[in-house]
Design an enzyme around this catalytic site. Structure first.
Site, PDB file in Angstrom:
ATOM      1  N   GLN A 222      57.599  39.649  32.635  1.00  0.00           N
ATOM      2  CA  GLN A 222      56.341  39.813  33.358  1.00  0.00           C
ATOM      3  C   GLN A 222      56.405  41.014  34.299  1.00  0.00           C
ATOM      4  O   GLN A 222      55.406  41.353  34.927  1.00  0.00           O
ATOM      5  CB  GLN A 222      56.017  38.550  34.169  1.00  0.00           C
ATOM      6  CG  GLN A 222      55.675  37.349  33.299  1.00  0.00           C
ATOM      7  CD  GLN A 222      55.321  36.105  34.073  1.00  0.00           C
ATOM      8  OE1 GLN A 222      55.786  35.032  33.737  1.00  0.00           O
ATOM      9  NE2 GLN A 222      54.482  36.206  35.111  1.00  0.00           N
TER      10      GLN A 222
ATOM     11  N   ARG B 171      51.552  29.205  37.365  1.00  0.00           N
ATOM     12  CA  ARG B 171      50.263  29.485  38.009  1.00  0.00           C
ATOM     13  C   ARG B 171      50.222  28.944  39.423  1.00  0.00           C
ATOM     14  O   ARG B 171      49.373  28.122  39.760  1.00  0.00           O
ATOM     15  CB  ARG B 171      49.129  28.881  37.179  1.00  0.00           C
ATOM     16  CG  ARG B 171      48.908  29.599  35.862  1.00  0.00           C
ATOM     17  CD  ARG B 171      47.757  29.027  35.120  1.00  0.00           C
ATOM     18  NE  ARG B 171      46.816  30.075  34.759  1.00  0.00           N
ATOM     19  CZ  ARG B 171      45.995  29.989  33.718  1.00  0.00           C
ATOM     20  NH1 ARG B 171      46.008  28.943  32.952  1.00  0.00           N
ATOM     21  NH2 ARG B 171      45.152  30.949  33.450  1.00  0.00           N
ATOM     22  N   CYS B 172      51.124  29.453  40.243  1.00  0.00           N
ATOM     23  CA  CYS B 172      51.328  28.832  41.554  1.00  0.00           C
ATOM     24  C   CYS B 172      50.923  29.699  42.733  1.00  0.00           C
ATOM     25  O   CYS B 172      50.886  29.207  43.854  1.00  0.00           O
ATOM     26  CB  CYS B 172      52.797  28.496  41.703  1.00  0.00           C
ATOM     27  SG  CYS B 172      53.816  29.975  41.732  1.00  0.00           S
TER      28      CYS B 172
ATOM     29  N   GLU C  91      45.161  32.122  38.747  1.00  0.00           N
ATOM     30  CA  GLU C  91      45.837  30.873  39.105  1.00  0.00           C
ATOM     31  C   GLU C  91      44.927  29.853  39.784  1.00  0.00           C
ATOM     32  O   GLU C  91      45.311  28.690  39.950  1.00  0.00           O
ATOM     33  CB  GLU C  91      47.043  31.190  40.009  1.00  0.00           C
ATOM     34  CG  GLU C  91      48.105  31.970  39.261  1.00  0.00           C
ATOM     35  CD  GLU C  91      49.097  32.647  40.193  1.00  0.00           C
ATOM     36  OE1 GLU C  91      50.296  32.434  40.029  1.00  0.00           O
ATOM     37  OE2 GLU C  91      48.666  33.372  41.098  1.00  0.00           O
TER      38      GLU C  91
HETATM   39  N1  MCN Z   1      39.466  39.025  36.101  1.00  0.00           N
HETATM   40  C1  MCN Z   1      38.153  39.410  36.074  1.00  0.00           C
HETATM   41  N2  MCN Z   1      37.457  39.513  37.258  1.00  0.00           N
HETATM   42  C2  MCN Z   1      38.036  39.212  38.444  1.00  0.00           C
HETATM   43  C3  MCN Z   1      39.374  38.772  38.464  1.00  0.00           C
HETATM   44  C4  MCN Z   1      40.076  38.708  37.264  1.00  0.00           C
HETATM   45  O1  MCN Z   1      37.609  39.671  35.004  1.00  0.00           O
HETATM   46  N3  MCN Z   1      37.370  39.307  39.580  1.00  0.00           N
HETATM   47  C5  MCN Z   1      40.270  39.001  34.859  1.00  0.00           C
HETATM   48  C6  MCN Z   1      41.342  40.083  34.931  1.00  0.00           C
HETATM   49  O2  MCN Z   1      40.883  41.324  34.575  1.00  0.00           O
HETATM   50  C7  MCN Z   1      42.411  39.532  34.007  1.00  0.00           C
HETATM   51  C8  MCN Z   1      42.282  38.029  34.226  1.00  0.00           C
HETATM   52  O3  MCN Z   1      40.966  37.799  34.740  1.00  0.00           O
HETATM   53  O4  MCN Z   1      42.149  39.891  32.690  1.00  0.00           O
HETATM   54  C9  MCN Z   1      43.303  37.494  35.247  1.00  0.00           C
HETATM   55  O5  MCN Z   1      43.332  38.355  36.322  1.00  0.00           O
HETATM   56  P1  MCN Z   1      44.131  38.167  37.698  1.00  0.00           P
HETATM   57  O6  MCN Z   1      43.550  37.080  38.467  1.00  0.00           O
HETATM   58  O7  MCN Z   1      44.255  39.493  38.300  1.00  0.00           O
HETATM   59  O8  MCN Z   1      45.587  37.631  37.256  1.00  0.00           O
HETATM   60  P2  MCN Z   1      46.728  38.439  36.506  1.00  0.00           P
HETATM   61  O9  MCN Z   1      46.135  39.277  35.469  1.00  0.00           O
HETATM   62  O10 MCN Z   1      47.654  39.044  37.484  1.00  0.00           O
HETATM   63  O11 MCN Z   1      47.439  37.270  35.742  1.00  0.00           O
HETATM   64  C10 MCN Z   1      48.444  36.501  36.344  1.00  0.00           C
HETATM   65  C11 MCN Z   1      48.067  35.047  36.376  1.00  0.00           C
HETATM   66  C12 MCN Z   1      49.289  34.252  36.612  1.00  0.00           C
HETATM   67  S1  MCN Z   1      50.212  34.626  37.980  1.00  0.00           S
HETATM   68  C13 MCN Z   1      49.709  33.296  35.728  1.00  0.00           C
HETATM   69  S2  MCN Z   1      51.068  32.373  36.130  1.00  0.00           S
HETATM   70  C14 MCN Z   1      49.001  33.091  34.499  1.00  0.00           C
HETATM   71  C15 MCN Z   1      47.580  33.510  34.566  1.00  0.00           C
HETATM   72  O12 MCN Z   1      47.425  34.695  35.152  1.00  0.00           O
HETATM   73  N4  MCN Z   1      49.651  33.218  33.330  1.00  0.00           N
HETATM   74  C16 MCN Z   1      48.909  33.288  32.176  1.00  0.00           C
HETATM   75  N5  MCN Z   1      46.855  33.320  33.437  1.00  0.00           N
HETATM   76  C17 MCN Z   1      47.475  33.309  32.217  1.00  0.00           C
HETATM   77  N6  MCN Z   1      46.754  33.354  31.070  1.00  0.00           N
HETATM   78  C18 MCN Z   1      47.397  33.420  29.888  1.00  0.00           C
HETATM   79  N7  MCN Z   1      46.665  33.454  28.762  1.00  0.00           N
HETATM   80  N8  MCN Z   1      48.756  33.442  29.804  1.00  0.00           N
HETATM   81  C19 MCN Z   1      49.522  33.383  30.895  1.00  0.00           C
HETATM   82  O13 MCN Z   1      50.846  33.426  30.814  1.00  0.00           O
HETATM   83 CU1  CUN Z   2      53.547  31.432  40.142  1.00  0.00          CU
HETATM   84  S1  CUN Z   2      53.345  31.668  38.182  1.00  0.00           S
HETATM   85 MO1  CUN Z   2      52.322  33.445  37.947  1.00  0.00          MO
HETATM   86  O1  CUN Z   2      52.640  33.964  39.593  1.00  0.00           O
HETATM   87  O2  CUN Z   2      53.299  34.392  37.100  1.00  0.00           O
END
Ligand code: MCN
Ligand code: CUN
Length: 798
Positions: A231, A378-379, A752
């Site tokens: 990651q 997802r914490c 998350e």
């Molecule tokens: N997004 C959006 N508009 C926003 C916020 C987010 O369209 N205002 C979209 C983003 O562009 C992205 C998705 O939603 O495509 C998630 O965005 P974000 O909240 O920024 O999270 P991350 O991309 O950093 O993803 C990490 C988060 C975590 S920490 C875990 S754990 C987790 C999760 O995402 N693991 C996943 N969702 C998951 N989903 C899948 N399919 N697989 C995982 O392993």
């Molecule tokens: Cu805590 S699980 Mo996600 O932050 O990769």
């Protein structure tokens, strides 16, 4: 770089038909995933590639007396058997964890958890490697294990970490936050106090793809390439360089398609190091791919927080203070995956969505003979635990005062005009409208109707009770800022690099790493929006340290808050230059040229017919560049966020509890989320659905348990129960939009939120169904036997 036209106003981000912000663009990556054309680590095959299997300890606590490799080496096709002794030669026998503890790559002296890595067998194919692994004879002197953190802190507990100098017991760390004296004072004088013990049980992140790596050392180029399930490829490269002594520019980490991460793939695991080291020693590619039960038994787990929550309030239900004490099980090493300066993650956001006078939290962590971890699934760095604590406690208080749980929340919410809001534990919330989200959720859930129905069933002594649970959570996502958040010393910024090619198509490279979140689509949407391009003309790349700008990776829902910001800012830098080129092409003065978000084109003020889009501008950049500018059209941005973002939401769950069997059925499941400006509503919906399913798994089914010998009881999906489509109800989702004032496009994270927000709503609903029997808490997972015991205790079982 600020937007020059008023964004991040949600009104301007309304979709212009090119696949920009707010549009439901279909995920670009899904075409290859659903047609079986993904490229995961296990798909990687290299000429002459060898396979590695790990010999794991069947004991949770044991001293290794001898390892006999000879029978394994006799197996036809076994090329090498590695033990700690071999790795010591290369100084690779141990590795640092993300919390600066030292973990054995292969056990040198003493095994500290069941399934810990003891030896590695390298062979020409996987079956042979497995045969060889079974022939490695290890003599163990079995020691008493301790798996429960309370037992681990008893005086007579066996000492697990005798490798740490001066360590005399299993105490790992202490931590506190807030104002103890002020909080105690409020508790002493308050009219109403409530207290509840609760366990946020140990969970397993369960990605579909287990962990694995292909190490490939090229002696010709003196370069080590490691394809791995990561990651956070860049920080992993830095750590690899530090551990191995191989210079960083001679290491390439590639994280190809990742089949789910959920925090599982943030830490470095011994298997990665062994595959890389073996390829270095043998000068051949070496693949290591974990089996399902290895993943369940040894991988970074989630939670395992034993919490006591307390609230002090007035008789009218105004919460004045929150107090909590936690015992955390950290396993055999302190290897939680979180910013270095936060030993309890972001647990200190436990005052949640409520404006309280004061708060105090204390925590002790213990070593046990269990696999290390704590932060995953997802914490948001332990916000799951914090939200569970406060949202459960608000329900406990509501029942104590016989108040409606929606009403008591309303009385205590931080109000929209109080933002930016500084919490009693020092967090700076950016924006919120908690009542707005709750009101929408109440309306969607038909709350009043279900309250009446609940009473009717009690009055009629019905067989099935109804319970309604609420959770109005606040999250904290998007670490940095770099000045407070780092991983192994590297500041938590993130990056984007945009190159617009001569024909007007673009390649965007980002420092974060998608594991299924849809970044190839959503990052393209951000750039499409800010450059007036079509989303199909943009390709997003990530996961290759040779080509991508340095970033800290994807976890803690930080991709949108940090790398998303970098993408927008980099796009605006490109737009700055594009403007100068547009002026040149339009033969106008630069100050007379303006950009129009709606059309995505530059035009001359007062002469809208004289306009130019990105294709012509790109051509101009390469084929007719103005003398005032360098040729080319690209920009990179490294973004250090000024603050984190604070997404929030209100979830309402209605359950039916069967008084005969203890079974719980979902009647209604409403989730209202607010992640600021939305990039792709469909992707968000997918994130919410997946996360809610995991929240249901958490509340109803999942728990990693151990027997007295320290064995994981049932390291497989027959015993570790994940929810299937059969257990998942219809979700009704809604949203509000409260942009983040400091984020360039006003977005907050969302990945998350559903897992963080939903477990307390579900538990609150089940408790609610039995509250007239005096029940104040039910421990997760709420399997039918657990619920039936509670019904029985309340005199409600039939
Ligand atoms: N997004 C959006 N508009 C926003 C916020 C987010 O369209 N205002 C979209 C983003 O562009 C992205 C998705 O939603 O495509 C998630 O965005 P974000 O909240 O920024 O999270 P991350 O991309 O950093 O993803 C990490 C988060 C975590 S920490 C875990 S754990 C987790 C999760 O995402 N693991 C996943 N969702 C998951 N989903 C899948 N399919 N697989 C995982 O392993
Ligand atoms: Cu805590 S699980 Mo996600 O932050 O990769």
């Amino acid at each position: 770089v600020e937007s020059d036209d008023g964004g991040p106003d949600p009104e301007t981000y309304c979709g212009h038909g090119r696949g920009g912000m707010g549009e439901e663009v279909k995920r670009k990556e899904d075409q290859r995933f659903i047609t079986g054309r993904g490229n995961y680590v296990d798909d990687i095959k290299k000429p002459g590639m060898l396979h590695c299997e790990l010999v794991r300890s069947p004991h949770a606590h044991a001293r290794i007396e001898n390892i006999d490799k000879s029978r394994a080496l006799d197996v036809d096709g076994v090329v090498a058997v590695l033990t700690a002794e071999d790795l010591l030669e290369y100084d690779l026998a141990t590795m640092p964890t993300l919390m600066a503890d030292t973990q054995d790559v292969l056990v040198n002296d003493k095994v500290k958890f069941q399934s810990q890595e003891v030896a590695a067998v390298i062979a020409t194919d996987r079956y042979t490697a497995k045969d060889g692994a079974q022939k490695v004879v290890v003599d163990y002197d079995v020691l008493d294990p301790v798996v429960d953190p309370y037992d681990a802190l008893e005086d007579d507990a066996p000492l697990i970490r005798d490798d740490i100098e001066g360590q005399e017991d299993n105490h790992c760390l202490d931590w506190e936050t807030g104002d103890r004296e002020a909080t105690d004072r409020v508790f002493d004088e308050c009219e109403v106090t409530v207290k509840e013990d609760m366990l946020y049980q140990r969970l397993h992140p369960a990605p579909i793809e287990t962990c694995g790596a292909v190490g490939d050392y090229d002696p010709g180029k003196d370069k080590l390439t490691v394809h791995m399930t990561s990651q956070a490829p860049h920080i992993h490269r830095t750590l690899f360089a530090q551990v191995s002594g191989i210079p960083e520019h001679k290491i390439r980490i590639v994280s190809p398609d990742v089949g789910g991460g959920f925090g599982n793939k943030v830490p470095i695991y011994p298997g990665y190091v062994v595959a890389a080291a073996a390829s270095y020693v043998l000068e051949r590619p070496v693949k290591w791919m974990e089996e399902r039960s290895e993943n369940i038994q040894s991988t970074g787990f989630a939670r395992d927080y034993h919490m006591t929550g307390e609230l002090a309030a007035t008789k009218e239900g105004k919460i004045r203070a929150v107090r909590t004490d936690v015992l955390a099980n950290h396993g055999a090493y302190n290897a939680v995956a979180q910013p270095s300066n936060f030993p309890a993650g972001f647990f200190n956001i436990f005052t949640g969505s409520y404006d309280v006078e004061t708060a105090y939290g204390s925590l002790t962590a213990a070593y046990t003979n269990t696999a290390p971890g704590g932060v995953a699934y997802r914490c948001s760095f332990r916000v799951t635990e914090a939200v569970y604590l406060i949202e459960r406690m608000v329900k406990v208080l509501a029942d104590e005062l016989d108040m409606d749980p929606a009403e008591i929340r309303r009385k205590n919410f931080i109000q929209p005009e109080q933002f930016p809001y500084e919490s009693p534990t020092g967090w700076n919330y950016d924006s919120g409208d908690y009542e707005g989200a709750l009101d929408l959720a109440l309306e969607m859930a038909d709350y009043d109707h279900y309250r009446e129905e609940q009473q009717r069933r009690i009055d009629e002594d019905a067989d099935k009770l109804l319970g309604i649970g609420i959770s109005s959570f606040t999250e904290i996502v998007g670490a940095g800022p770099g000045k407070t958040c780092d991983i192994a010393g590297v500041e938590m910024f993130d990056s984007a690099d945009i190159r617009v090619h001569p024909t007007g198509k673009a390649t965007v490279r980002v420092g974060v790493q998608t594991q299924g979140q849809g970044h190839e689509t959503t990052f393209a949407q951000i750039v499409a929006e800010e450059l007036g391009m079509n989303v199909d003309d943009i390709v997003v790349e990530h996961g290759d340290t040779d080509t991508d700008p340095y970033g800290l990776g994807t976890y803690g829902s930080r991709s949108t808050p940090v790398a998303g910001a970098a993408a927008a800012v980099a796009a605006r830098k490109v737009r700055e230059k594009a403007k100068s080129i547009a002026a040149n092409e339009l033969e106008a003065a630069e100050e007379d040229v303006t950009w129009d978000r709606q059309s995505g084109e530059f035009h001359v003020a007062g002469a809208p017919e004289r306009s130019i889009g990105i294709t012509e501008i790109a051509a101009g950049a390469y084929m007719n560049h103005p003398s005032s500018e360098e040729p080319g059209l690209e920009a990179v941005d490294y973004y250090d966020p000024p603050e984190m973002t604070y997404p929030f939401g209100s979830y309402i769950v209605v359950v039916e509890v069967d008084r005969e069997t203890g079974e719980v059925a979902f009647e209604k499941f409403v989730a209202v989320d607010d992640c600021g400006n939305r990039i792709n509503p469909m992707v968000i919906e997918g994130q919410i659905h997946g996360g809610l399913a995991q929240g249901i798994g958490t509340a109803m089914l999942e728990q990693v348990t151990f027997d007295d010998n320290g064995n994981v009881t049932g390291g497989d999906f027959m015993n570790y129960l994940l929810p299937t489509s059969m257990e998942i109800p219809e979700f009704e989702t809604g949203y509000t939009v409260t942009p983040s004032p400091h984020h360039p496009i006003g977005a907050k994270g969302v990945g998350e939120s559903p897992t963080v927000g939903s477990p307390p709503a579900i538990v609150n609903a089940v408790v609610d169904a039995m509250k007239h029997g005096g029940i104040t808490h039910v421990e997760m997972p709420m399997t039918p036997d657990v619920v039936w015991e509670k019904l029985d205790e309340a005199g409600l079982a039939i």
